[in-house]
Structure formats: structure tokens, C-alpha cells
Design a protein around this motif. Structure first.
Motif, PDB file in Angstrom:
ATOM      1  N   VAL A 169      51.203 -10.318 -12.707  1.00  0.00           N
ATOM      2  CA  VAL A 169      51.640 -11.038 -11.504  1.00  0.00           C
ATOM      3  C   VAL A 169      51.570 -10.154 -10.253  1.00  0.00           C
ATOM      4  N   GLY A 170      52.153  -8.964 -10.330  1.00  0.00           N
ATOM      5  CA  GLY A 170      52.203  -8.091  -9.148  1.00  0.00           C
ATOM      6  C   GLY A 170      50.817  -7.627  -8.734  1.00  0.00           C
ATOM      7  N   LEU A 171      50.007  -7.293  -9.713  1.00  0.00           N
ATOM      8  CA  LEU A 171      48.645  -6.842  -9.420  1.00  0.00           C
ATOM      9  C   LEU A 171      47.867  -7.925  -8.685  1.00  0.00           C
ATOM     10  N   VAL A 172      47.918  -9.154  -9.215  1.00  0.00           N
ATOM     11  CA  VAL A 172      47.143 -10.258  -8.626  1.00  0.00           C
ATOM     12  C   VAL A 172      47.682 -10.600  -7.243  1.00  0.00           C
ATOM     13  N   LYS A 173      49.001 -10.481  -7.081  1.00  0.00           N
ATOM     14  CA  LYS A 173      49.587 -10.751  -5.765  1.00  0.00           C
ATOM     15  C   LYS A 173      49.098  -9.723  -4.742  1.00  0.00           C
ATOM     16  N   THR A 174      49.113  -8.445  -5.130  1.00  0.00           N
ATOM     17  CA  THR A 174      48.646  -7.393  -4.221  1.00  0.00           C
ATOM     18  C   THR A 174      47.174  -7.594  -3.862  1.00  0.00           C
ATOM     19  N   LEU A 175      46.399  -8.039  -4.831  1.00  0.00           N
ATOM     20  CA  LEU A 175      44.958  -8.218  -4.597  1.00  0.00           C
ATOM     21  C   LEU A 175      44.649  -9.608  -4.019  1.00  0.00           C
ATOM     22  N   THR A 176      45.702 -10.366  -3.730  1.00  0.00           N
ATOM     23  CA  THR A 176      45.608 -11.721  -3.149  1.00  0.00           C
ATOM     24  C   THR A 176      44.587 -12.590  -3.873  1.00  0.00           C
ATOM     25  N   GLY A 177      44.741 -12.633  -5.224  1.00  0.00           N
ATOM     26  CA  GLY A 177      43.790 -13.418  -6.012  1.00  0.00           C
ATOM     27  C   GLY A 177      44.434 -14.516  -6.823  1.00  0.00           C
ATOM     28  N   SER A 178      45.624 -14.993  -6.406  1.00  0.00           N
ATOM     29  CA  SER A 178      46.343 -15.960  -7.240  1.00  0.00           C
ATOM     30  C   SER A 178      45.836 -17.387  -7.047  1.00  0.00           C
ATOM     31  N   PHE A 179      45.432 -18.006  -8.159  1.00  0.00           N
ATOM     32  CA  PHE A 179      45.117 -19.442  -8.186  1.00  0.00           C
ATOM     33  C   PHE A 179      45.827 -20.067  -9.368  1.00  0.00           C
ATOM     34  N   PHE A 180      46.250 -21.322  -9.204  1.00  0.00           N
ATOM     35  CA  PHE A 180      46.950 -22.046 -10.257  1.00  0.00           C
ATOM     36  C   PHE A 180      46.490 -23.490 -10.222  1.00  0.00           C
ATOM     37  N   GLU A 181      46.302 -24.091 -11.406  1.00  0.00           N
ATOM     38  CA  GLU A 181      45.911 -25.500 -11.460  1.00  0.00           C
ATOM     39  C   GLU A 181      46.574 -26.164 -12.659  1.00  0.00           C
ATOM     40  N   PRO A 182      47.302 -27.270 -12.436  1.00  0.00           N
ATOM     41  CA  PRO A 182      47.847 -28.006 -13.574  1.00  0.00           C
ATOM     42  C   PRO A 182      46.752 -28.886 -14.176  1.00  0.00           C
ATOM     43  N   TYR A 183      46.794 -29.105 -15.480  1.00  0.00           N
ATOM     44  CA  TYR A 183      45.868 -30.054 -16.116  1.00  0.00           C
ATOM     45  C   TYR A 183      46.437 -31.452 -15.912  1.00  0.00           C
ATOM     46  N   HIS A 184      45.565 -32.484 -15.900  1.00  0.00           N
ATOM     47  CA  HIS A 184      46.063 -33.833 -15.586  1.00  0.00           C
ATOM     48  C   HIS A 184      46.813 -34.466 -16.756  1.00  0.00           C
ATOM     49  N   ASP A 185      46.788 -33.804 -17.908  1.00  0.00           N
ATOM     50  CA  ASP A 185      47.475 -34.322 -19.084  1.00  0.00           C
ATOM     51  C   ASP A 185      48.347 -33.200 -19.657  1.00  0.00           C
TER      52      ASP A 185
END
Ligand code: GTQ
Length: 369
Positions: A169-185
Motif C-alpha cells: 500500500v505505502g509503496l504504491v501510494k508513494t509511486l502514485t500508482g493506485s487503481f481499484f475496480e470492483p467487479y460487477h458481480d
């Protein structure tokens, strides 16, 4: 100009630079490029019983669904909360402990953070699916959820299941690379029968029809505890590593590199009474005691552990482990070593003073922080 006059002129000059959002490197080089790693991360230890009791309580308060995707209580390192870092165990690593009750489904989603799960208690029918491959959980298993793979968790058994989640989490936040997607089901469609990758890859070989497949993500997603335990028994016929005892890295069977490209994972066995030598390294780690009783000395402070506990090894901190029990101890650890290695930042140093063992100056209790 005399030295004092010169200093004053330079200070006034620095103020003018600041007004135009510029800075004088001659004043700040040491703060920017420190002689050694500098950080706010302090070691900490959490007791399993405390976490387990809270989780069971949350099981009565909170259901699962899109509004509460996961029932997880995370390790909050108090030393990082001061700088607003919520959900940080170290600057790079997050660790949560998840509870799933019989019949529940934690709905499918994907994110750019890499995730691993280490199964602690109550398996029997609980599973994760990763891009449609269903894999059942048993105590001591390590399950990978590589970045951007769809994953949901379910439970066909009869006992609550508890596991450790590790994400960068911290690494990705520092590198500003966070993406999240919920599945439709709730559930991502299954691609075939369960545990296919274990059947194909768990022996460390590859079908010749798959010679062209290598690299990431690892095709093996579940590293079964009985295999890892067997590997450690094999290693135990040789000399232990002075810093880690009998220890293995979980690896990607097609590349020989870390199982996950960014998250490092290790399992170490310390024979009864064994005490390691102190060393330090740039990478940080979150430890989980799978089994055993002992303590770890971190920068002169003693952290006493037993089965189920979690503790932090901050970057560049001397540490040594001591199994004080009369059984083998097994320590699982999550670390950011693969990233440090890839970036050419990893360094390691053995302690040479005092026969390689630290003097214990204090004993950790949650109140001593
Ligand atoms: O189970 O997918 O502890 O997405 C944190 C984020 C678990 C999960 C966590 C997550 C998950």
C-alpha cells in the motif's frame, strides 16, 4: 566580508530564494541525501489474542457486501500515524487480518497493489479465486493475488477463517500508482476446477508445452504449507543461516525470482534454543509467528512473541531472533526486498561488536511506545 557578515548575507539570500520557491542546496544536501537510511518507522508487536478477539467482535457488527467489501482489521504502526500514514505497518508495507464467516462472500475486485495472504486459522472450505482459479485455504498456506487480478473470497466450511493480508500500500501510494475496480458481480466466473496451478506447478517443474511461459505473474498461486515444511526439513540437514536459521524465499517457479514481483515472502525455521546473529538490511518486514515462542531483539529492544503474534522490522535496524521454546519455531515474513533489489538499493550489514549479539536495553510492552 567577514565570516559572520557572509553568513548573514547567505541567510538573507536563502530567504529571497524561498520567496521564489527555490532552495540553496549548500544548506540542505545533508537532509536530502542522508549518510544512512532515515525514517520514522519504529518496531512494534501485536498480540494474536487481541486481534482475534476484535475480529470476532467485528464479525457480529459487520456484514459483507459492496458497502463493506472486506472484514479486515489492519496493523497501524503508531510511529507512522503521526505523519498521517493510515494503514501503514512500514513505509511500504500494509498488513491486515481478515475474517470470513461460513457462507460469506467477500466480493470480487482488483487493484494495482500486489497482495499475498497467509492462512492462520480455521481453513476447511474457505477459498480465494484469482482470475477465476479457485484455491482452497489451509493453515500455513501462502496465496498470491498478483497486481490487477480479480479476486473474491468465499467459505463453504463451518468454522470462522482468519488470514493475514499483505499489500504494498505505502509503496504504491508513494509511486502514485493506485487503481481499484470492483467487479460487477460478487463472484468472478471460474475458469476450471479448483487448485489447477498447485497440480501443475507445486513440484517446481513446468510442462514442456509451457516452455515459453515465464516471468510474472507467477503461475503458481498457492504455496502449500506441507511443501514448505518439507523444504525446511530438507534444509535442516545442513548448517543454518547465521542470521535467519533455516530459511526460504517463496519463488516464482518459472523465473526463480520472488513469488510476487514486488512483495517478498520468507519462511524461517529456528530450531529449539537457536539464536541468530544480529544484522540489518535496507528492506523492511512484517513478521507473523506461525508457531513457537521466543523473542526478537530490534535495535536493543526485546520483543517477546508467541504463536500468532505480528511484529515489525524497520529498515536498516539490527535484529536477531531467539527461539526460547523447546519446539521448532516457524516465522513467516512479508518484506519489500524485491523492490530494493530491483532498484539497486538493498544493502546488508552484520553486527560485529559483542560477538554479533545486541545488548538488551529495554523490553517492549505496548505501553513503552
Ligand atoms: O482481500 O482483497 O486487507 O483488497 C486490503 C485490501 C484485503 C482483499 C485487505 C484488499 C483485501
Amino acid at each position: 566580508m567577514n565570516p559572520e557578515g557572509k553568513r548573514k548575507a547567505l541567510d538573507a539570500f536563502a530567504v529571497r530564494l524561498g520567496e521564489d520557491h527555490l532552495g540553496p542546496l549548500w544548506d540542505n544536501l545533508g537532509a536530502m541525501i542522508t549518510r544512512q537510511p532515515e525514517h520514522q518507522v519504529k518496531p512494534y508487536l501485536w498480540k494474536w489474542k487481541t486481534i482475534r478477539d476484535y475480529l470476532l467482535e467485528s464479525g457480529e457488527l459487520l456484514g459483507l457486501g459492496r458497502e463493506s467489501e472486506r472484514r479486515v482489521i489492519y496493523l497501524q504502526n503508531p510511529s507512522l500515524l503521526k505523519s498521517g500514514k493510515i494503514g501503514y505497518a512500514t513505509d511500504t508495507l500494509y498488513t491486515g487480518i481478515q475474517l470470513l464467516l461460513p457462507g460469506e462472500v467477500a466480493p470480487s475486485h482488483r487493484h494495482s497493489q500486489a497482495a499475498i495472504r497467509f492462512i492462520i486459522e480455521g481453513s476447511g472450505g474457505a477459498y480465494t479465486t484469482v482470475n477465476g482459479e479457485k484455491t482452497y485455504m489451509e493453515r500455513g498456506d501462502l496465496i498470491l493475488t498478483p497486481p490487477w487480478t480479480w479476486h473474491d473470497h468465499g467459505h463453504e466450511g463451518s468454522e470462522p477463517v482468519f488470514w493475514m493480508d499483505g499489500l504494498d500500500v505505502g509503496l504504491v501510494k508513494t509511486l502514485t500508482g493506485s487503481f481499484f475496480e470492483p467487479y460487477h458481480d460478487d463472484k468472478y466466473p471460474l475458469s476450471g476446477p479448483p487448485d489447477q496451478s498447485t497440480a501443475r506447478y507445486a513440484s517446481g517443474v513446468r510442462a514442456i508445452s509451457e516452455r515459453r511461459k515465464h516471468g510474472y505473474p507467477s503461475p503458481l498461486i498457492n504455496y502449500k504449507w506441507h511443501h514448505i515444511r518439507q523444504a525446511l526439513e530438507g534444509l535442516s540437514r545442513f548448517e543454518p543461516d547465521p542470521f535467519d536459521g533455516f530459511a526460504v524465499d517463496y519463488i516464482n517457479p518459472t523465473s526463480g525470482g520472488s513469488a510476487d514481483a514486488r512483495l517478498g515472502t520468507t519462511m524461517q525455521k529456528l530450531a529449539a534454543g537457536y539464536r541468530t546473529q544480529a544484522h540489518r538490511h535496507v528492506h523492511s518486514a512484517v513478521y507473523h509467528v506461525l508457531e513457537g515462542t521466543g523473542y526478537t531483539v530490534i535495535n536493543g529492544r526485546k520483543f517477546e512473541w508467541e504463536t500468532g503474534d505480528f511484529f515489525i522490522i524497520p529498515p536498516w535496524s539490527f535484529h536477531e531472533h531467539h527461539n526460547t521454546g523447546n519446539q521448532d519455531a516457524y516465522l513467516f515474513a512479508l518484506n519489500d526486498r524485491p523492490v530494493m533489489e530491483l532498484l539497486g538499493l538493498e544493502q546488508e550489514e552484520a553486527m560485529t561488536e559483542n560477538g554479533g549479539q545486541q545488548l538488551v536495553e529495554s523490553v517492549f510492552t505496548p505501553e513503552t511506545v
